[in-house]
Motif scaffolding. Structure first.
Motif, PDB file in Angstrom:
ATOM      1  N   ASN A  69      37.604  19.861  79.953  1.00 39.41           N
ATOM      2  CA  ASN A  69      37.361  20.461  81.147  1.00 39.41           C
ATOM      3  C   ASN A  69      36.140  20.196  81.684  1.00 39.41           C
ATOM      4  N   GLU A  70      35.956  19.025  82.398  1.00 40.07           N
ATOM      5  CA  GLU A  70      34.699  18.519  82.798  1.00 40.07           C
ATOM      6  C   GLU A  70      33.908  19.125  83.785  1.00 40.07           C
ATOM      7  N   ALA A  71      34.783  19.999  84.822  1.00 41.93           N
ATOM      8  CA  ALA A  71      34.176  20.933  85.886  1.00 41.93           C
ATOM      9  C   ALA A  71      33.377  21.989  85.011  1.00 41.93           C
ATOM     10  N   ALA A  72      33.896  22.585  83.704  1.00 41.31           N
ATOM     11  CA  ALA A  72      33.307  23.683  83.267  1.00 41.31           C
ATOM     12  C   ALA A  72      32.075  23.245  82.513  1.00 41.31           C
ATOM     13  N   LEU A  73      32.149  21.931  82.065  1.00 40.21           N
ATOM     14  CA  LEU A  73      31.075  21.578  81.468  1.00 40.21           C
ATOM     15  C   LEU A  73      30.024  21.146  82.232  1.00 40.21           C
ATOM     16  N   PHE A  74      30.149  20.758  83.555  1.00 50.25           N
ATOM     17  CA  PHE A  74      29.128  20.306  84.482  1.00 50.25           C
ATOM     18  C   PHE A  74      28.572  21.605  84.848  1.00 50.25           C
ATOM     19  N   SER A  75      29.298  22.577  85.152  1.00 44.91           N
ATOM     20  CA  SER A  75      28.912  24.044  85.442  1.00 44.91           C
ATOM     21  C   SER A  75      27.809  24.553  84.554  1.00 44.91           C
ATOM     22  N   ASP A  76      28.109  24.249  83.087  1.00 41.29           N
ATOM     23  CA  ASP A  76      27.346  24.635  82.228  1.00 41.29           C
ATOM     24  C   ASP A  76      26.066  24.142  82.015  1.00 41.29           C
ATOM     25  N   ALA A  80      24.795  26.921  85.874  1.00 34.16           N
ATOM     26  CA  ALA A  80      25.541  28.105  86.570  1.00 34.16           C
ATOM     27  C   ALA A  80      26.287  29.034  85.812  1.00 34.16           C
ATOM     28  N   SER A  81      26.991  28.457  84.493  1.00 34.96           N
ATOM     29  CA  SER A  81      27.872  29.472  83.964  1.00 34.96           C
ATOM     30  C   SER A  81      27.283  30.453  83.408  1.00 34.96           C
ATOM     31  N   THR A  82      25.935  30.218  82.862  1.00 32.60           N
ATOM     32  CA  THR A  82      25.157  31.268  82.140  1.00 32.60           C
ATOM     33  C   THR A  82      24.700  32.366  83.237  1.00 32.60           C
ATOM     34  N   LEU A  83      24.293  31.743  84.483  1.00 29.50           N
ATOM     35  CA  LEU A  83      23.626  32.635  85.264  1.00 29.50           C
ATOM     36  C   LEU A  83      24.844  33.476  85.815  1.00 29.50           C
ATOM     37  N   VAL A  84      26.215  32.993  86.011  1.00 28.36           N
ATOM     38  CA  VAL A  84      27.089  33.817  86.432  1.00 28.36           C
ATOM     39  C   VAL A  84      27.378  34.813  85.436  1.00 28.36           C
ATOM     40  N   CYS A  85      27.443  34.569  84.213  1.00 28.34           N
ATOM     41  CA  CYS A  85      27.696  35.323  83.145  1.00 28.34           C
ATOM     42  C   CYS A  85      26.588  36.588  83.011  1.00 28.34           C
ATOM     43  N   LEU A  86      25.360  36.096  83.125  1.00 20.66           N
ATOM     44  CA  LEU A  86      24.279  37.126  83.012  1.00 20.66           C
ATOM     45  C   LEU A  86      24.195  38.018  84.217  1.00 20.66           C
ATOM     46  N   PHE A 276      28.301  44.039  67.340  1.00 24.42           N
ATOM     47  CA  PHE A 276      28.653  43.557  68.430  1.00 24.42           C
ATOM     48  C   PHE A 276      28.858  44.970  69.229  1.00 24.42           C
ATOM     49  N   THR A 277      28.310  45.023  70.453  1.00 25.62           N
ATOM     50  CA  THR A 277      28.347  46.275  71.292  1.00 25.62           C
ATOM     51  C   THR A 277      29.102  46.132  72.649  1.00 25.62           C
ATOM     52  N   MET A 278      30.085  47.027  72.887  1.00 24.37           N
ATOM     53  CA  MET A 278      30.811  46.642  73.923  1.00 24.37           C
ATOM     54  C   MET A 278      30.748  47.942  74.947  1.00 24.37           C
ATOM     55  N   GLN A 279      30.764  47.665  76.168  1.00 27.29           N
ATOM     56  CA  GLN A 279      30.570  48.451  77.072  1.00 27.29           C
ATOM     57  C   GLN A 279      31.956  49.010  77.944  1.00 27.29           C
ATOM     58  N   PRO A 280      32.035  50.093  78.230  1.00 27.47           N
ATOM     59  CA  PRO A 280      33.068  50.689  79.209  1.00 27.47           C
ATOM     60  C   PRO A 280      33.448  49.648  80.228  1.00 27.47           C
ATOM     61  N   GLY A 281      34.818  49.462  80.767  1.00 28.41           N
ATOM     62  CA  GLY A 281      34.966  48.697  81.486  1.00 28.41           C
ATOM     63  C   GLY A 281      36.245  48.092  81.795  1.00 28.41           C
ATOM     64  N   GLU A 282      36.569  47.000  82.353  1.00 27.22           N
ATOM     65  CA  GLU A 282      38.077  46.394  82.565  1.00 27.22           C
ATOM     66  C   GLU A 282      38.183  45.422  81.603  1.00 27.22           C
ATOM     67  N   ALA A 283      39.206  45.537  80.607  1.00 24.26           N
ATOM     68  CA  ALA A 283      39.617  44.381  79.918  1.00 24.26           C
ATOM     69  C   ALA A 283      40.516  43.368  80.460  1.00 24.26           C
ATOM     70  N   ARG A 284      39.673  42.312  80.491  1.00 21.41           N
ATOM     71  CA  ARG A 284      40.469  41.064  81.382  1.00 21.41           C
ATOM     72  C   ARG A 284      40.136  39.840  80.563  1.00 21.41           C
ATOM     73  N   LEU A 285      41.383  38.935  80.500  1.00 21.54           N
ATOM     74  CA  LEU A 285      41.036  37.674  79.678  1.00 21.54           C
ATOM     75  C   LEU A 285      40.673  36.681  80.624  1.00 21.54           C
ATOM     76  N   PRO A 286      39.727  35.715  80.313  1.00 21.09           N
ATOM     77  CA  PRO A 286      39.629  34.651  81.368  1.00 21.09           C
ATOM     78  C   PRO A 286      40.757  33.619  81.480  1.00 21.09           C
ATOM     79  N   VAL A 287      40.649  32.631  82.298  1.00 13.89           N
ATOM     80  CA  VAL A 287      41.633  31.676  82.382  1.00 13.89           C
ATOM     81  C   VAL A 287      40.988  30.552  81.493  1.00 13.89           C
ATOM     82  N   PRO A 288      41.854  30.274  80.525  1.00 14.27           N
ATOM     83  CA  PRO A 288      41.415  29.161  79.499  1.00 14.27           C
ATOM     84  C   PRO A 288      41.306  28.006  80.074  1.00 14.27           C
ATOM     85  N   PRO A 289      39.983  27.260  79.885  1.00 21.11           N
ATOM     86  CA  PRO A 289      39.657  26.015  80.393  1.00 21.11           C
ATOM     87  C   PRO A 289      40.524  24.882  79.972  1.00 21.11           C
TER      88      PRO A 289
END
Length: 291
Positions: A69-76, A80-86, A276-289
């Protein structure tokens, strides 16, 4: 209405975007138009440079396939990927575990394994690794029944979908935490590796004189109903590329403590203990790259 000036272009496009009945769409595309047009004005983008941008974007699509997935790699590589994640998960300051980018190599349907099983499905030379993990909530209470999806590159720096020498789903597996919130597995110590350099992202890194090696890491995706899905990575503290990761994925809380048992003997192995520490919230799987 005819366009009478370069400033009028932006206003005309924004008026068109605002006709959308989808408020979030209008917000996102409107902001994109404003920032993109200001970028063009600030840099006085030439026609030749715009043609280059068209070709670059086309090459990102052409370089993407079921295993890359070149688009994901370019974002990384742009951070941009880390910024959205944080922005969406916090910086990890309140808990031991910070989130990290998913990366371009996660796959669905990795084998479900019993605790203590090995990730190896084909001969994979390397220093043996025992990983012992525990999962808790933000009050310190263990969480049972967490699905822990693990994946890593081999010691030669390749994920199995990149390497014909590795068996399907080698170095991938899904574990479940026990009543005490614990899981463990065996593998080999991960190694650093260069991000794929054959596409336009590689061209950009070379143009910027950036090194291409990611620090060694294990990937984890933790999933359980009632908790926000935790996607993260754990790095060894002695890796030489912690400070110049080309995808900007290293945060202080994600540096794990690898220890060595039986050093200098045939039974030598690395051990990694991590909570690992998990926070309460929505359990959602990402779209596989990739598939």
């Amino acid at each position: 209405m005819p366009i009478e000036s370069e400033r009028a272009v932006t206003q005309a496009v924004l008026r068109a975007v605002e006709q959308s009945a989808d408020a979030r769409h209008a917000e996102l595309v409107g902001a994109l138009v404003r920032h993109l047009h200001e970028f063009i004005r600030e840099t006085r983008l030439s026609e030749q440079e715009l043609e280059f941008a068209f070709d670059f974007l086309n090459r990102i699509g052409q370089a993407t396939n079921d295993s890359h997935n070149e688009a994901a790699l370019f974002s990384d590589a742009l951070g941009a990927s880390t910024l959205v994640c944080l922005l969406n998960n916090g910086d990890g300051a309140a808990t031991e575990t910070a989130s990290a980018l998913l990366g371009p190599f996660w796959r669905l349907n990795a084998p479900e394994l019993e605790n203590g099983a090995s990730l190896l499905r084909s001969p994979t030379p390397g220093t043996p690794l025992l990983m012992r993990g525990s999962v808790q909530d933000d009050t310190g209470k263990p969480i049972a029944g967490v699905r822990v999806d693990v994946w890593q590159a081999s010691p030669v720096g390749l994920y199995e979908n990149q390497d014909a020498e590795q068996a399907e789903m080698n170095l991938r597996g899904v574990f479940s935490t026990d009543a005490d919130g614990r899981f463990h597995f065996e593998s080999v110590r991960p190694a650093g590796y260069p991000v794929p350099m054959h596409g336009p992202t590689g061209d950009m890194l070379r143009k910027q004189n950036r090194q291409s090696y990611r620090p060694a890491h294990l990937h984890f995706l933790l999933f359980r109903n009632g908790f926000k899905t935790l996607i993260t990575q754990v790095f060894p503290g002695d890796d030489p590329h912690l400070d110049d990761d080309p995808v900007f994925g290293v945060t202080a809380n994600l540096i794990g403590n690898y220890t060595t048992e039986n050093a200098g003997t045939e039974q030598e192995r690395c051990v990694l203990d991590y909570r690992f520490t998990m926070q309460p919230g929505e359990a959602r799987l990402p779209v596989p790259p990739i598939k």
